[in-house]
Design an enzyme around this catalytic site. Structure first.
Site, short mmCIF file in Angstrom:
data_model
loop_
_atom_site.label_atom_id
_atom_site.label_comp_id
_atom_site.label_asym_id
_atom_site.label_seq_id
_atom_site.Cartn_x
_atom_site.Cartn_y
_atom_site.Cartn_z
N SER A 219 0.63 -0.90 0.14
CA SER A 219 0.14 -0.24 -0.24
C SER A 219 1.29 1.07 0.16
O SER A 219 2.00 1.45 0.62
CB SER A 219 -0.33 0.04 0.51
OG SER A 219 -1.79 1.28 1.30
N TYR B 281 -2.92 -0.98 9.92
CA TYR B 281 -2.49 -0.85 8.48
C TYR B 281 -0.68 -0.54 7.21
O TYR B 281 -0.70 -1.60 6.69
CB TYR B 281 -3.52 -0.70 8.26
CG TYR B 281 -3.92 -0.67 6.69
CD1 TYR B 281 -4.88 -2.79 6.18
CD2 TYR B 281 -3.46 0.18 6.20
CE1 TYR B 281 -4.46 -2.61 4.94
CE2 TYR B 281 -3.38 -0.98 3.72
CZ TYR B 281 -4.37 -1.85 4.09
OH TYR B 281 -4.35 -1.88 1.97
#
Length: 251
Positions: A137, A150
């Protein structure tokens, strides 16, 4: 016209929705034999219908990942491509994140790719090589105040990718990662929905992208297919940012 993955075997994790579902469609269109997995069996089976085979797998559990890889080898004769895509997120600032929440996010988002790489490499090394693509990401290299766990996991995926590429390149195993920005997926929709004003947050997020919008899962899926394919045969250990220019503007 020949298809780029004709006769090749592919595992995709997290196929029930979003990017995983898009990956299955793109790989199938290119002739791949696909084994998909998820923990949401109804949606996972629906995503794989007519496109490949489905297996329930909790990627945070090593034994289940090992069995997934074993099934692909038994079913297809070998494993050519693994895409570590399965992920979850919990919207919580760092100071309020519980140990249970952290363990859950790291279990799926970091242990999952680690176990996937481990057992795919064992299968690929004995069969002449293969390609692994990990889905990281943009939060691997930047920060979101509500996604500390995350982001930490996705940063770990980036480091894992480089370690695998360096160690196993001479076994003809390539390992790369994509760093997507926001996509039109249930995961991102949940993030918007958690805000006090979801519409305002969406507008703000879209306004941060030079292209003026967030991405579609198919756009990221095609980047994954490129890295997995022979067209990227001299690319390994790389992080391909697929973010509509977001990081270019931020940095």
């Amino acid at each position: 016209m020949s298809k780029s993955f004709e006769g090749r075997s592919v595992i995709v994790t997290g196929v029930a929705s979003g990017l995983g579902s898009a990956l299955v469609k793109e790989f199938a269109a290119e002739g791949a034999q696909i084994l998909g997995c998820d923990v949401n069996d109804a949606a996972g089976e629906a995503a794989m219908e007519g496109l490949g085979f489905y297996r329930h797998t909790d990627v945070s559990k090593e034994a289940e990942v090992e069995s997934l890889v074993d099934e692909a080898v038994k079913r297809f004769g070998r494993l050519d491509v693994l895409v570590n895509n399965a992920a979850i997120q919990i919207e919580e600032e760092l100071a309020d994140t519980t140990e249970e929440q952290l363990d859950k996010v790291l279990g799926v988002n970091l242990k999952g790719p680690f176990f996937g790489c481990k057992h795919a490499i064992r299968a690929m090394r004995g069969a002449g090589g293969g390609s692994i693509v990990n889905v990281s990401s943009v939060l691997a290299v930047t920060g979101d105040p509500m996604l500390a766990a995350y982001g930490a996991a996705k940063g770990g995926v980036l480091a894992l990718t480089k370690a695998a590429a360096v160690k196993y390149g001479r076994d003809n195993i390539r390992c790369n990662t994509v760093l997507p920005g926001d996509m039109q997926t249930p995961l991102v929709e949940a993030y918007f929905a958690a805000a006090k004003d979801p519409a305002a947050l969406r507008a703000q997020a879209e306004g941060e992208y030079p292209l003026g919008r967030i991405g579609q899962p198919s756009e990221v899926a095609r980047a994954v297919l490129f890295l997995a394919s022979d067209a990227a045969s001299f690319i390994t250990g790389e992080a391909l940012v697929v973010d509509g220019g977001l990081l270019a503007e931020c940095y």
